[in-house]
Design a protein around this motif. Structure first.
Motif, PDB file in Angstrom:
ATOM      1  N   GLY A  15       0.812  -1.313   0.129  1.00  9.61           N
ATOM      2  CA  GLY A  15      -0.097   0.016  -0.159  1.00  9.61           C
ATOM      3  C   GLY A  15       0.683   1.288   0.073  1.00  9.61           C
ATOM      4  N   GLY A  16       2.190   1.046   0.155  1.00  9.20           N
ATOM      5  CA  GLY A  16       2.981   2.313   0.293  1.00  9.20           C
ATOM      6  C   GLY A  16       3.335   2.966  -1.112  1.00  9.20           C
ATOM      7  N   SER A  17       4.264   3.761  -1.137  1.00  6.02           N
ATOM      8  CA  SER A  17       4.781   4.352  -2.268  1.00  6.02           C
ATOM      9  C   SER A  17       6.067   4.749  -2.280  1.00  6.02           C
ATOM     10  N   LEU A  18       6.718   4.659  -3.604  1.00  6.42           N
ATOM     11  CA  LEU A  18       8.078   5.037  -3.868  1.00  6.42           C
ATOM     12  C   LEU A  18       8.288   5.705  -5.096  1.00  6.42           C
ATOM     13  N   ARG A  19       9.301   6.630  -4.874  1.00  3.40           N
ATOM     14  CA  ARG A  19       9.429   7.560  -6.250  1.00  3.40           C
ATOM     15  C   ARG A  19      11.013   7.225  -6.722  1.00  3.40           C
ATOM     16  N   LEU A  20      10.764   6.314  -7.951  1.00  5.53           N
ATOM     17  CA  LEU A  20      12.245   5.819  -8.516  1.00  5.53           C
ATOM     18  C   LEU A  20      12.846   7.062  -9.625  1.00  5.53           C
ATOM     19  N   SER A  21      13.850   7.189  -9.575  1.00  8.11           N
ATOM     20  CA  SER A  21      14.545   8.214 -10.527  1.00  8.11           C
ATOM     21  C   SER A  21      15.717   7.543 -11.400  1.00  8.11           C
ATOM     22  N   CYS A  22      15.769   7.985 -12.615  1.00  8.19           N
ATOM     23  CA  CYS A  22      16.785   7.516 -13.566  1.00  8.19           C
ATOM     24  C   CYS A  22      17.419   8.717 -14.095  1.00  8.19           C
ATOM     25  N   ALA A  23      18.680   8.904 -13.695  1.00 11.38           N
ATOM     26  CA  ALA A  23      19.475  10.123 -13.900  1.00 11.38           C
ATOM     27  C   ALA A  23      20.274   9.853 -15.281  1.00 11.38           C
ATOM     28  N   PHE A  60       2.110  -0.676 -18.664  1.00  7.86           N
ATOM     29  CA  PHE A  60       1.911  -2.022 -19.046  1.00  7.86           C
ATOM     30  C   PHE A  60       1.235  -2.943 -17.765  1.00  7.86           C
ATOM     31  N   GLY A  61       0.498  -3.887 -18.041  1.00  8.73           N
ATOM     32  CA  GLY A  61       0.309  -4.909 -17.120  1.00  8.73           C
ATOM     33  C   GLY A  61      -0.171  -4.155 -15.709  1.00  8.73           C
ATOM     34  N   SER A  62       0.197  -4.610 -14.674  1.00 12.15           N
ATOM     35  CA  SER A  62      -0.332  -4.203 -13.424  1.00 12.15           C
ATOM     36  C   SER A  62       0.357  -2.950 -13.131  1.00 12.15           C
ATOM     37  N   ALA A  63       0.985  -2.143 -13.867  1.00 14.14           N
ATOM     38  CA  ALA A  63       1.230  -0.748 -13.492  1.00 14.14           C
ATOM     39  C   ALA A  63       0.252   0.222 -13.937  1.00 14.14           C
ATOM     40  N   LYS A  64      -0.710  -0.169 -14.687  1.00 12.52           N
ATOM     41  CA  LYS A  64      -1.781   0.874 -15.072  1.00 12.52           C
ATOM     42  C   LYS A  64      -2.637   1.124 -13.935  1.00 12.52           C
ATOM     43  N   GLY A  65      -2.524   2.444 -13.898  1.00  9.10           N
ATOM     44  CA  GLY A  65      -3.416   2.913 -12.627  1.00  9.10           C
ATOM     45  C   GLY A  65      -2.691   3.165 -11.531  1.00  9.10           C
ATOM     46  N   ARG A  66      -1.567   2.617 -11.421  1.00  8.61           N
ATOM     47  CA  ARG A  66      -0.708   2.615 -10.091  1.00  8.61           C
ATOM     48  C   ARG A  66       0.583   3.462 -10.284  1.00  8.61           C
ATOM     49  N   PHE A  67       1.139   3.304 -11.154  1.00  2.00           N
ATOM     50  CA  PHE A  67       2.482   3.996 -11.584  1.00  2.00           C
ATOM     51  C   PHE A  67       2.332   5.186 -12.499  1.00  2.00           C
ATOM     52  N   THR A  68       3.110   6.032 -12.241  1.00  2.00           N
ATOM     53  CA  THR A  68       3.260   7.266 -13.342  1.00  2.00           C
ATOM     54  C   THR A  68       4.767   7.746 -13.646  1.00  2.00           C
ATOM     55  N   ILE A  69       4.916   7.707 -14.611  1.00  2.00           N
ATOM     56  CA  ILE A  69       6.166   8.048 -15.467  1.00  2.00           C
ATOM     57  C   ILE A  69       6.161   9.590 -15.866  1.00  2.00           C
ATOM     58  N   SER A  70       7.197  10.229 -15.450  1.00  2.00           N
ATOM     59  CA  SER A  70       7.322  11.630 -15.867  1.00  2.00           C
ATOM     60  C   SER A  70       8.733  11.939 -16.117  1.00  2.00           C
ATOM     61  N   LYS A  86       2.403  -3.695  -4.156  1.00  2.00           N
ATOM     62  CA  LYS A  86       1.681  -4.706  -3.549  1.00  2.00           C
ATOM     63  C   LYS A  86       3.311  -5.675  -3.693  1.00  2.00           C
ATOM     64  N   HIS A  87       3.072  -6.812  -2.753  1.00  2.00           N
ATOM     65  CA  HIS A  87       4.106  -7.676  -2.708  1.00  2.00           C
ATOM     66  C   HIS A  87       4.610  -8.133  -4.084  1.00  2.00           C
ATOM     67  N   GLU A  88       3.811  -8.207  -5.260  1.00  2.00           N
ATOM     68  CA  GLU A  88       4.418  -8.656  -6.599  1.00  2.00           C
ATOM     69  C   GLU A  88       5.046  -7.696  -7.218  1.00  2.00           C
ATOM     70  N   ASP A  89       5.127  -6.638  -6.595  1.00  2.00           N
ATOM     71  CA  ASP A  89       5.886  -5.443  -7.362  1.00  2.00           C
ATOM     72  C   ASP A  89       7.678  -5.562  -6.934  1.00  2.00           C
ATOM     73  N   THR A  90       7.691  -6.478  -5.974  1.00  2.39           N
ATOM     74  CA  THR A  90       9.011  -6.575  -5.532  1.00  2.39           C
ATOM     75  C   THR A  90       9.987  -6.942  -6.736  1.00  2.39           C
ATOM     76  N   ALA A  91      10.851  -6.464  -7.025  1.00  2.00           N
ATOM     77  CA  ALA A  91      11.717  -6.740  -8.235  1.00  2.00           C
ATOM     78  C   ALA A  91      12.958  -5.721  -8.218  1.00  2.00           C
ATOM     79  N   VAL A  92      13.973  -5.717  -9.272  1.00  2.00           N
ATOM     80  CA  VAL A  92      15.035  -4.663  -9.474  1.00  2.00           C
ATOM     81  C   VAL A  92      14.199  -4.000 -10.632  1.00  2.00           C
ATOM     82  N   THR A 112      11.532  -3.498  -2.608  1.00  2.00           N
ATOM     83  CA  THR A 112      10.876  -4.543  -1.731  1.00  2.00           C
ATOM     84  C   THR A 112       9.820  -4.234  -1.097  1.00  2.00           C
ATOM     85  N   VAL A 113       8.706  -5.013  -1.376  1.00  2.00           N
ATOM     86  CA  VAL A 113       7.479  -4.779  -0.924  1.00  2.00           C
ATOM     87  C   VAL A 113       7.138  -5.987  -0.010  1.00  2.00           C
ATOM     88  N   SER A 114       7.117  -5.700   1.532  1.00  2.00           N
ATOM     89  CA  SER A 114       7.117  -6.578   2.579  1.00  2.00           C
ATOM     90  C   SER A 114       6.426  -5.996   3.674  1.00  2.00           C
TER      91      SER A 114
END
Length: 115
Positions: A15-23, A60-70, A86-92, A112-114
């Motif tokens: 249920g939490g959030s993270l913001r990833l950045s690609c520089a 794509f896939g389960s990202a729709k409606g939950r993830f935002t790219i900008s 969600k737990h299934e979002d755990t990945a690199v 890691t979602v746990s």
């Protein structure tokens, strides 16, 4: 020399959030399409979201409606906001850009979602 560096991963509760950045360095990032992928050990890399050079976004896939790219052009970054994790979002998570016919990847950032 083109380099992509991801950051922002970590441990978060469901249920939490993270913001990833690609520089990006070596290029003006907003001239190129950028994609975010993710990979779980033993599985193929999965496309999550993309943004074109014209700032058209796709999810794509389960990202729709939950993830935002900008884009943040001032910082020369492409960001991926992850909400309602969600737990299934755990990945690199990796960012990717194709620059003058050469494929560039970052080193990845672990999410890691746990509970």
């Amino acid at each position: 020399q083109v380099q992509l560096v991801e950051s922002g991963g970590g441990l978060v509760q469901p249920g939490g959030s993270l913001r990833l950045s690609c520089a990006a360095s070596g290029i003006v990032f907003n001239s190129y399409a950028v994609r975010w992928y993710r990979q779980v050990p033993g599985h193929e890399r999965e496309l999550v979201a993309g943004i074109t050079s014209g700032n058209i976004t796709n999810y794509f896939g389960s990202a729709k409606g939950r993830f935002t790219i900008s884009r943040d052009n001032a910082q020369n970054t492409v960001n991926l906001q992850l909400n309602n994790l969600k737990h299934e979002d755990t990945a690199v998570y990796y960012c990717h850009a194709l620059v003058r016919m050469v494929s560039y990847w970052g080193q990845g950032t672990q999410v890691t979602v746990s509970s």
